[in-house]
Design a protein around this motif. Structure first.
Motif, PDB file in Angstrom:
ATOM      1  N   TYR A   6       0.837  -1.222   0.000  1.00  0.00           N
ATOM      2  CA  TYR A   6       0.000   0.000   0.000  1.00  0.00           C
ATOM      3  C   TYR A   6       0.859   1.255   0.000  1.00  0.00           C
ATOM      4  N   GLN A   7       2.038   1.185   0.657  1.00  0.00           N
ATOM      5  CA  GLN A   7       2.941   2.341   0.665  1.00  0.00           C
ATOM      6  C   GLN A   7       3.541   2.536  -0.724  1.00  0.00           C
ATOM      7  N   ALA A   8       3.978   1.434  -1.325  1.00  0.00           N
ATOM      8  CA  ALA A   8       4.596   1.498  -2.651  1.00  0.00           C
ATOM      9  C   ALA A   8       3.591   1.990  -3.684  1.00  0.00           C
ATOM     10  N   LYS A   9       2.334   1.540  -3.561  1.00  0.00           N
ATOM     11  CA  LYS A   9       1.315   1.955  -4.541  1.00  0.00           C
ATOM     12  C   LYS A   9       1.080   3.452  -4.473  1.00  0.00           C
ATOM     13  N   ASP A  10       1.125   4.010  -3.259  1.00  0.00           N
ATOM     14  CA  ASP A  10       0.983   5.461  -3.135  1.00  0.00           C
ATOM     15  C   ASP A  10       2.095   6.176  -3.897  1.00  0.00           C
ATOM     16  N   VAL A  11       3.319   5.674  -3.725  1.00  0.00           N
ATOM     17  CA  VAL A  11       4.462   6.300  -4.403  1.00  0.00           C
ATOM     18  C   VAL A  11       4.311   6.160  -5.923  1.00  0.00           C
ATOM     19  N   PHE A  12       3.890   4.963  -6.379  1.00  0.00           N
ATOM     20  CA  PHE A  12       3.725   4.728  -7.820  1.00  0.00           C
ATOM     21  C   PHE A  12       2.629   5.628  -8.393  1.00  0.00           C
ATOM     22  N   ALA A  13       1.488   5.715  -7.674  1.00  0.00           N
ATOM     23  CA  ALA A  13       0.364   6.519  -8.154  1.00  0.00           C
ATOM     24  C   ALA A  13       0.761   7.993  -8.230  1.00  0.00           C
ATOM     25  N   ASP A  14       1.495   8.466  -7.215  1.00  0.00           N
ATOM     26  CA  ASP A  14       1.946   9.861  -7.234  1.00  0.00           C
ATOM     27  C   ASP A  14       2.845  10.143  -8.433  1.00  0.00           C
ATOM     28  N   ALA A  15       3.599   9.137  -8.864  1.00  0.00           N
ATOM     29  CA  ALA A  15       4.493   9.319 -10.009  1.00  0.00           C
ATOM     30  C   ALA A  15       3.736   9.241 -11.336  1.00  0.00           C
ATOM     31  N   GLY A  16       2.461   8.813 -11.301  1.00  0.00           N
ATOM     32  CA  GLY A  16       1.656   8.783 -12.523  1.00  0.00           C
ATOM     33  C   GLY A  16       1.450   7.393 -13.103  1.00  0.00           C
ATOM     34  N   PRO A  18      -0.711   4.145 -13.441  1.00  0.00           N
ATOM     35  CA  PRO A  18      -2.110   3.827 -13.137  1.00  0.00           C
ATOM     36  C   PRO A  18      -2.209   2.667 -12.140  1.00  0.00           C
ATOM     37  N   THR A  19      -2.979   2.856 -11.074  1.00  0.00           N
ATOM     38  CA  THR A  19      -3.216   1.797 -10.082  1.00  0.00           C
ATOM     39  C   THR A  19      -4.718   1.703  -9.853  1.00  0.00           C
ATOM     40  N   PRO A  20      -5.225   0.548  -9.422  1.00  0.00           N
ATOM     41  CA  PRO A  20      -6.662   0.433  -9.155  1.00  0.00           C
ATOM     42  C   PRO A  20      -7.034   1.252  -7.915  1.00  0.00           C
ATOM     43  N   PRO A  21      -8.311   1.630  -7.771  1.00  0.00           N
ATOM     44  CA  PRO A  21      -8.726   2.310  -6.543  1.00  0.00           C
ATOM     45  C   PRO A  21      -8.533   1.360  -5.370  1.00  0.00           C
ATOM     46  N   SER A  22      -8.024   1.876  -4.236  1.00  0.00           N
ATOM     47  CA  SER A  22      -7.763   0.988  -3.108  1.00  0.00           C
ATOM     48  C   SER A  22      -7.769   1.772  -1.803  1.00  0.00           C
ATOM     49  N   ALA A  23      -7.900   1.037  -0.686  1.00  0.00           N
ATOM     50  CA  ALA A  23      -7.862   1.661   0.630  1.00  0.00           C
ATOM     51  C   ALA A  23      -7.373   0.642   1.644  1.00  0.00           C
ATOM     52  N   LEU A  24      -6.710   1.142   2.701  1.00  0.00           N
ATOM     53  CA  LEU A  24      -6.163   0.283   3.739  1.00  0.00           C
ATOM     54  C   LEU A  24      -7.236   0.039   4.805  1.00  0.00           C
ATOM     55  N   ALA A  25      -7.282  -1.168   5.373  1.00  0.00           N
ATOM     56  CA  ALA A  25      -8.255  -1.471   6.417  1.00  0.00           C
ATOM     57  C   ALA A  25      -7.620  -2.379   7.464  1.00  0.00           C
ATOM     58  N   THR A  26      -8.043  -2.202   8.729  1.00  0.00           N
ATOM     59  CA  THR A  26      -7.486  -3.029   9.800  1.00  0.00           C
ATOM     60  C   THR A  26      -8.568  -3.841  10.535  1.00  0.00           C
ATOM     61  N   THR A  27      -9.865  -3.585  10.200  1.00  0.00           N
ATOM     62  CA  THR A  27     -10.948  -4.370  10.824  1.00  0.00           C
ATOM     63  C   THR A  27     -11.900  -4.882   9.740  1.00  0.00           C
ATOM     64  N   VAL A  28     -12.705  -5.860  10.104  1.00  0.00           N
ATOM     65  CA  VAL A  28     -13.659  -6.428   9.155  1.00  0.00           C
ATOM     66  C   VAL A  28     -14.634  -5.344   8.681  1.00  0.00           C
ATOM     67  N   GLU A  29     -15.121  -4.522   9.637  1.00  0.00           N
ATOM     68  CA  GLU A  29     -16.089  -3.463   9.270  1.00  0.00           C
ATOM     69  C   GLU A  29     -15.470  -2.491   8.268  1.00  0.00           C
ATOM     70  N   GLU A  30     -14.199  -2.131   8.521  1.00  0.00           N
ATOM     71  CA  GLU A  30     -13.519  -1.214   7.597  1.00  0.00           C
ATOM     72  C   GLU A  30     -13.404  -1.827   6.204  1.00  0.00           C
ATOM     73  N   VAL A  31     -13.134  -3.111   6.143  1.00  0.00           N
ATOM     74  CA  VAL A  31     -13.007  -3.789   4.842  1.00  0.00           C
ATOM     75  C   VAL A  31     -14.330  -3.664   4.081  1.00  0.00           C
ATOM     76  N   VAL A  32     -15.454  -3.934   4.767  1.00  0.00           N
ATOM     77  CA  VAL A  32     -16.762  -3.888   4.123  1.00  0.00           C
ATOM     78  C   VAL A  32     -17.078  -2.466   3.658  1.00  0.00           C
ATOM     79  N   GLU A  33     -16.818  -1.508   4.539  1.00  0.00           N
ATOM     80  CA  GLU A  33     -17.059  -0.095   4.191  1.00  0.00           C
ATOM     81  C   GLU A  33     -16.290   0.311   2.939  1.00  0.00           C
ATOM     82  N   GLN A  34     -14.984  -0.028   2.937  1.00  0.00           N
ATOM     83  CA  GLN A  34     -14.141   0.372   1.810  1.00  0.00           C
ATOM     84  C   GLN A  34     -14.572  -0.347   0.533  1.00  0.00           C
ATOM     85  N   ALA A  35     -14.981  -1.589   0.660  1.00  0.00           N
ATOM     86  CA  ALA A  35     -15.412  -2.358  -0.512  1.00  0.00           C
ATOM     87  C   ALA A  35     -16.654  -1.716  -1.135  1.00  0.00           C
TER      88      ALA A  35
END
Lengths: 380, 289
Positions: A6-16, A18-35
């Motif tokens: 997730y850290q590397a993807k941020d750096v890659f996306a900032d450089a231009g 293309p990466t898929p939409p994504s978000a970091l999650a640490t709980t089951v609820e967060e995973v569902v919300e982000q999905a």
């Protein structure tokens, strides 16, 4: 320093790139919300530094909320090759027709960077390199000039990338080289670089390893270091500024100079013991570093005995001895037996200073290692 | 005889006013090294341990007719310091500095193809011809004059092996630390070739470690080009893949290259006995002599 995906993807996306939409999650609820936010289907991906995450069950696809919940429950907290998964990346799943590999690394044999492209993406590239080296197109780069545009095109053509996407893949490779250079990376890789039905290219994974010796000029990346560390002891070693590697055994090892510490590890193994760690206190170490080193090794619950091996060049034996006395003097009872071997500069003075009630002193490296291995066996 | 440095070598210390530079300049002079100048930008005109300081390497080389430099400049500026030294007509540049970014060294490496100057290091303990001269941080007292050459990627491991040799009465022609970084100037092969051509060197000790393929290439060189016998040692047999063991160059890659096993096998195939312990290396040297 190895960044998480997730850290590397941020750096890659900032450089231009293309990466898929994504978000970091640490709980089951967060995973569902982000999905929900990203839209199904999604991939739920464990964020640990382990190769072959997919095969080991660390990446699952989810078509709907029930599946996202199940995937999150399965992956969060799971043990992946010895690492507990605490974070997952929730990412829009990409419908692809092809998977490529692109990467930039330092070819140490040639002493210069090399850019690589292969149409065999999505699999372990090191296996491809071993079994079918011709499948990877390689282009060495003159670091004084950077990658010329023709070199990116050449690598893409040589690899046999489909014509429809050749220009876009070359552009990704150029961007990847530039960011490899800008971040002082040792490796920058996209595997797989996906090609969609509409001939779009998207980086579905991201690897970025940064040269530790260059972090001084990358404050932004250095900040990611704590989050990237996976082991409490390794994080502590960063804090103390030690070269430290944790291993599986029970013989703690402290020494000065990488080659000599490696040799001490090898000797522990040779005499039937199992090394618990690699710890190099470096040249010119003073009392405080010695104290910190002992603190590091005693913090490892697996350690049953410690060997301290110093060959003084710049490092002075008397300084080390003072540090050992000081560090061990703080304990009512020494946690684990410590064997010390001092040689080189001021070694004799050092041996006189050492307190025999706190440590066992040995004259030779071989003797010190054998004694420590015996102690470790007795403690078990 | 010896290789690369002797009592006549005229030495410039780059970074002479820093803590390390100052300390080791005194140590080198005490050992007998002919230190003729030092450099430190902005400190030209000063003196350190009786040695004149210049602002630039070019000035120092011209004024004092120097042959070699030794670099104690901190890692952030060391790449630049090496470039500066390579722009003069020095024969040898010894870079002691540890922790130079690898990409800086890739640029230096490119420059080396355009110059006749030899680079040794970086991240190395230096070079010593016992009884004559030392450039770097090696503790002079453990070395003794003799007929064994030594080349190593690691500093303290070199001391360990030299100590074993000296205690058995086996002295050294020259000992050279090539450094523990992934990209270095002088390679094992360069050092082995120099020892092969030195009539005083009757045997060579080569201490390698995990990572890269330099030891394998050296083994091929030994098999094909060397009459002088070689004894070997490889550190890092117990190192797990993917973990950097202190030295930036000491890492077994995930695909299994750079392992101790592959290096030991290559050396054995070339007729080089590889000791399990440093003492065994000394035993092997005794046998070879």
């Amino acid at each position: 320093m190895r960044l998480h995906e997730y850290q590397a993807k941020d750096v890659f996306a900032d450089a231009g790139i293309p990466t898929p939409p994504s978000a970091l999650a640490t709980t089951v609820e967060e995973v569902v919300e982000q999905a929900e936010e990203i839209g199904y289907p999604v991939a739920v991906k464990a964020q640990v530094h382990v190769g072959g995450r997919g095969k080991a069950g660390g990446i699952l696809l989810a078509e709907d909320e029930t599946e996202a919940r199940e995937a999150a429950e399965d992956i969060l907290g799971m043990d992946l090759k010895g690492y507990t998964v605490e974070k997952v990346l929730v990412e829009g799943a990409v419908d692809f027709k092809n998977e490529l590999y692109v990467g930039v690394t330092m070819d140490r044999g040639a002493g210069q960077p090399v850019a690589m492209v292969s149409t065999q993406g999505g699999v372990d590239i090191e296996e491809v390199a071993a079994e079918d080296p011709e499948a990877i197109a390689r282009e060495h780069i003159d670091p004084a000039f950077g990658m010329h545009p023709y070199q990116a095109r050449k690598a893409v053509y040589d690899a046999g990338v489909p014509k429809e996407v050749a220009r876009d893949v070359a552009s990704v490779l150029t961007t990847l080289y530039d960011l490899w250079e800008d971040t002082d990376a040792s490796d920058a890789e996209i595997n797989p670089l996906m090609i969609t039905e509409d001939d779009e290219v998207i980086a579905a994974d991201a690897v970025l390893n940064v040269d530790d010796d260059a972090l001084f000029r990358h404050a932004d990346l250095a900040e990611m270091e704590d989050e990237a560390a996976e082991d409490d002891l390794e994080a502590k070693a960063n804090e103390y500024g030690f070269d430290y590697v944790r291993l599986d055994g029970n013989v703690g090892i402290i020494g000065n100079g990488a080659g000599l510490v490696m040799t001490t590890l090898d000797l522990v193994d040779y005499y039937g013991g199992e090394p618990a760690n690699f710890l190099d206190i470096g040249g010119g170490a003073k009392a405080e570093r010695v104290t910190n080193a002992l603190d590091m090794v005693f913090s490892d619950e697996n350690v049953d005995a410690v060997v301290f091996n110093i060959f003084g060049g710049i490092t002075r034996g008397d300084e080390v001895a003072k540090g050992i006395n000081e560090a061990l003097g703080q304990f009512d009872q020494i946690p684990k037996p410590v064997v010390v071997r001092l040689a080189g500069t001021n070694a004799e003075e050092g041996r006189e200073i050492l307190n025999d009630e706190l440590v066992t002193v040995e004259e030779t490296l071989e003797g010190a290692v054998q004694r420590t291995v015996e102690y470790a066996e007795d403690e078990q | 005889m010896s290789i690369l440095v002797d009592e006549d070598t005229r030495v410039v210390v780059q970074g002479i006013t820093g803590g390390e530079g100052k300390f080791h300049t005194k140590q080198m002079i005490e050992y007998g090294t002919n230190v003729v100048a030092g450099t430190s930008p902005g400190k030209g005109g000063q003196e350190v341990a009786g040695v004149p300081v210049y602002d630039t390497v070019e000035e120092a080389v011209e004024a004092e007719d120097a042959d070699a430099s030794v670099v104690f400049v901190p890692p952030a500026f060391a790449g630049d310091a090496i470039f500066e030294a390579l722009d003069t007509d020095l024969d040898l540049v010894v870079a002691i500095t540890e922790g130079i970014p690898t990409q800086d060294m890739a640029k230096v490496n490119k420059r080396l193809t355009e110059t006749d100057t030899r680079l040794q290091g970086p991240n190395c303990p230096g070079i010593i011809t016992p009884g004559e001269s030392k450039l770097g941080i090696l503790p002079g007292n453990i070395f003794s004059e003799g007929n064994v050459g030594l080349v190593s990627r690691s500093g303290t491991l070199t001391y360990q092996v030299v100590d074993s040799l000296t205690q058995r009465g086996i002295g050294q022609t020259t000992a050279i630390g090539i450094g523990g970084d992934p990209i270095i100037g002088t390679s094992f092969i360069d050092a082995l070739e120099a020892f092969e051509n030195d009539p005083e060197t009757d045997a060579v000790v080569m201490c390698g470690e995990i990572g890269g393929e330099d030891e394998e290439e050296a083994a091929a060189y030994i098999a094909e080009h060397m009459d002088t016998p070689v004894a070997g040692f490889i550190a890092g047999r117990t190192a797990p893949p993917g973990k950097r063991m202190g030295h930036a160059g000491a890492i077994v890659s995930g695909s299994g290259t750079g392992t101790a096993e592959s290096k030991i096998d290559a050396l054995n195939d070339a007729g080089v006995p590889v000791g399990d312990t440093p003492e065994e290396v000394a035993d092997n040297v005794e046998d070879l002599l």
